[in-house]
Design a protein around this motif. Structure first.
Motif, PDB file in Angstrom:
ATOM      1  N   GLY A   1     -10.751  29.599   9.960  1.00  0.00           N
ATOM      2  CA  GLY A   1     -11.953  29.000  10.438  1.00  0.00           C
ATOM      3  C   GLY A   1     -12.500  27.953   9.482  1.00  0.00           C
ATOM      4  N   LEU A   2     -11.671  27.022   9.025  1.00  0.00           N
ATOM      5  CA  LEU A   2     -12.131  25.980   8.115  1.00  0.00           C
ATOM      6  C   LEU A   2     -12.446  24.699   8.885  1.00  0.00           C
ATOM      7  N   ASP A   3     -13.474  23.964   8.410  1.00  0.00           N
ATOM      8  CA  ASP A   3     -13.699  22.658   9.014  1.00  0.00           C
ATOM      9  C   ASP A   3     -12.632  21.697   8.483  1.00  0.00           C
ATOM     10  N   SER A   4     -12.512  20.539   9.078  1.00  0.00           N
ATOM     11  CA  SER A   4     -11.442  19.598   8.750  1.00  0.00           C
ATOM     12  C   SER A   4     -11.470  19.149   7.292  1.00  0.00           C
ATOM     13  N   GLU A   5     -12.646  18.885   6.759  1.00  0.00           N
ATOM     14  CA  GLU A   5     -12.750  18.420   5.376  1.00  0.00           C
ATOM     15  C   GLU A   5     -12.314  19.498   4.391  1.00  0.00           C
ATOM     16  N   LEU A   6     -12.769  20.724   4.610  1.00  0.00           N
ATOM     17  CA  LEU A   6     -12.400  21.823   3.723  1.00  0.00           C
ATOM     18  C   LEU A   6     -10.909  22.124   3.836  1.00  0.00           C
ATOM     19  N   GLU A   7     -10.377  22.056   5.034  1.00  0.00           N
ATOM     20  CA  GLU A   7      -8.953  22.298   5.222  1.00  0.00           C
ATOM     21  C   GLU A   7      -8.120  21.261   4.471  1.00  0.00           C
ATOM     22  N   LEU A   8      -8.505  19.995   4.537  1.00  0.00           N
ATOM     23  CA  LEU A   8      -7.793  18.943   3.827  1.00  0.00           C
ATOM     24  C   LEU A   8      -7.865  19.167   2.310  1.00  0.00           C
ATOM     25  N   ALA A   9      -9.029  19.508   1.807  1.00  0.00           N
ATOM     26  CA  ALA A   9      -9.188  19.771   0.372  1.00  0.00           C
ATOM     27  C   ALA A   9      -8.321  20.955  -0.059  1.00  0.00           C
ATOM     28  N   LEU A  10      -8.290  21.998   0.744  1.00  0.00           N
ATOM     29  CA  LEU A  10      -7.477  23.168   0.431  1.00  0.00           C
ATOM     30  C   LEU A  10      -5.997  22.808   0.459  1.00  0.00           C
ATOM     31  N   ARG A  11      -5.563  22.034   1.439  1.00  0.00           N
ATOM     32  CA  ARG A  11      -4.166  21.610   1.533  1.00  0.00           C
ATOM     33  C   ARG A  11      -3.767  20.794   0.295  1.00  0.00           C
ATOM     34  N   GLU A  12      -4.649  19.901  -0.163  1.00  0.00           N
ATOM     35  CA  GLU A  12      -4.366  19.103  -1.355  1.00  0.00           C
ATOM     36  C   GLU A  12      -4.258  19.987  -2.599  1.00  0.00           C
ATOM     37  N   LEU A  13      -5.111  20.995  -2.701  1.00  0.00           N
ATOM     38  CA  LEU A  13      -5.059  21.930  -3.822  1.00  0.00           C
ATOM     39  C   LEU A  13      -3.753  22.721  -3.808  1.00  0.00           C
ATOM     40  N   VAL A  14      -3.347  23.175  -2.640  1.00  0.00           N
ATOM     41  CA  VAL A  14      -2.095  23.924  -2.521  1.00  0.00           C
ATOM     42  C   VAL A  14      -0.923  23.041  -2.912  1.00  0.00           C
ATOM     43  N   GLN A  15      -0.938  21.778  -2.515  1.00  0.00           N
ATOM     44  CA  GLN A  15       0.157  20.875  -2.872  1.00  0.00           C
ATOM     45  C   GLN A  15       0.238  20.693  -4.387  1.00  0.00           C
ATOM     46  N   ASP A  60      15.867  25.377  17.698  1.00  0.00           N
ATOM     47  CA  ASP A  60      15.268  25.882  18.939  1.00  0.00           C
ATOM     48  C   ASP A  60      14.124  26.854  18.689  1.00  0.00           C
ATOM     49  N   TYR A  61      14.258  27.746  17.698  1.00  0.00           N
ATOM     50  CA  TYR A  61      13.167  28.681  17.389  1.00  0.00           C
ATOM     51  C   TYR A  61      11.918  27.927  16.932  1.00  0.00           C
ATOM     52  N   PHE A  62      12.120  26.923  16.099  1.00  0.00           N
ATOM     53  CA  PHE A  62      10.987  26.135  15.607  1.00  0.00           C
ATOM     54  C   PHE A  62      10.341  25.352  16.753  1.00  0.00           C
ATOM     55  N   LYS A  63      11.146  24.778  17.622  1.00  0.00           N
ATOM     56  CA  LYS A  63      10.604  24.045  18.779  1.00  0.00           C
ATOM     57  C   LYS A  63       9.753  24.976  19.653  1.00  0.00           C
ATOM     58  N   LYS A  64      10.237  26.210  19.830  1.00  0.00           N
ATOM     59  CA  LYS A  64       9.480  27.205  20.608  1.00  0.00           C
ATOM     60  C   LYS A  64       8.159  27.520  19.916  1.00  0.00           C
ATOM     61  N   PHE A  65       8.200  27.708  18.590  1.00  0.00           N
ATOM     62  CA  PHE A  65       6.988  27.985  17.821  1.00  0.00           C
ATOM     63  C   PHE A  65       5.986  26.846  17.969  1.00  0.00           C
ATOM     64  N   VAL A  66       6.433  25.619  17.777  1.00  0.00           N
ATOM     65  CA  VAL A  66       5.566  24.461  17.851  1.00  0.00           C
ATOM     66  C   VAL A  66       4.960  24.318  19.252  1.00  0.00           C
ATOM     67  N   SER A  67       5.720  24.644  20.264  1.00  0.00           N
ATOM     68  CA  SER A  67       5.222  24.510  21.639  1.00  0.00           C
ATOM     69  C   SER A  67       4.072  25.485  21.922  1.00  0.00           C
ATOM     70  N   HIS A  68       3.948  26.553  21.127  1.00  0.00           N
ATOM     71  CA  HIS A  68       2.888  27.532  21.329  1.00  0.00           C
ATOM     72  C   HIS A  68       1.646  27.277  20.473  1.00  0.00           C
ATOM     73  N   LEU A  69       1.697  26.283  19.611  1.00  0.00           N
ATOM     74  CA  LEU A  69       0.542  25.977  18.758  1.00  0.00           C
ATOM     75  C   LEU A  69      -0.580  25.368  19.572  1.00  0.00           C
ATOM     76  N   ASP A  70      -1.788  25.665  19.161  1.00  0.00           N
ATOM     77  CA  ASP A  70      -2.964  25.061  19.778  1.00  0.00           C
ATOM     78  C   ASP A  70      -3.390  23.902  18.906  1.00  0.00           C
ATOM     79  N   PHE A  71      -3.094  22.686  19.306  1.00  0.00           N
ATOM     80  CA  PHE A  71      -3.375  21.514  18.491  1.00  0.00           C
ATOM     81  C   PHE A  71      -4.838  21.094  18.535  1.00  0.00           C
ATOM     82  N   ASN A  72      -5.658  21.757  19.282  1.00  0.00           N
ATOM     83  CA  ASN A  72      -7.077  21.389  19.382  1.00  0.00           C
ATOM     84  C   ASN A  72      -7.926  22.012  18.294  1.00  0.00           C
ATOM     85  N   HIS A  73      -7.358  22.891  17.469  1.00  0.00           N
ATOM     86  CA  HIS A  73      -8.128  23.563  16.405  1.00  0.00           C
ATOM     87  C   HIS A  73      -7.632  23.179  15.051  1.00  0.00           C
TER      88      HIS A  73
END
Length: 73
Positions: A1-15, A60-73
């Motif tokens: 449940g992170l907002d976009s800004e916090l998610e980006l900051a967290l992703r940069e820290l993880v990298q 194929d497994y990855f394509k199936k996984f990606v097809s089930h993602l909710d890209f709106n969140h």
């Protein structure tokens, strides 16, 4: 449940940490998955795919996984 800004900051820290250690990330965000050096896809407790993001896009497994993602969140 992170907002976009916090998610980006967290992703940069993880990298930053990834450059100095082995990091395991559990996520449902495609952006996070595609920035990994390796992707391990587990389904029902079993490893069903492992590879670099470029390789996994053809899996194929990855394509199936990606097809089930909710890209709106």
């Amino acid at each position: 449940g992170l907002d976009s800004e916090l998610e980006l900051a967290l992703r940069e820290l993880v990298q930053l940490f990834q450059s100095q250690s082995i990091t395991i990330i559990v996520t449902h965000r495609l952006e996070t998955i595609l920035s990994a050096s390796q992707i391990l896809l587990i389904e029902e407790g079993q490893c069903c795919a492992l590879g670099k993001p470029e390789e996994m896009k053809k899996n194929d497994y990855f394509k199936k996984f990606v097809s089930h993602l909710d890209f709106n969140h």
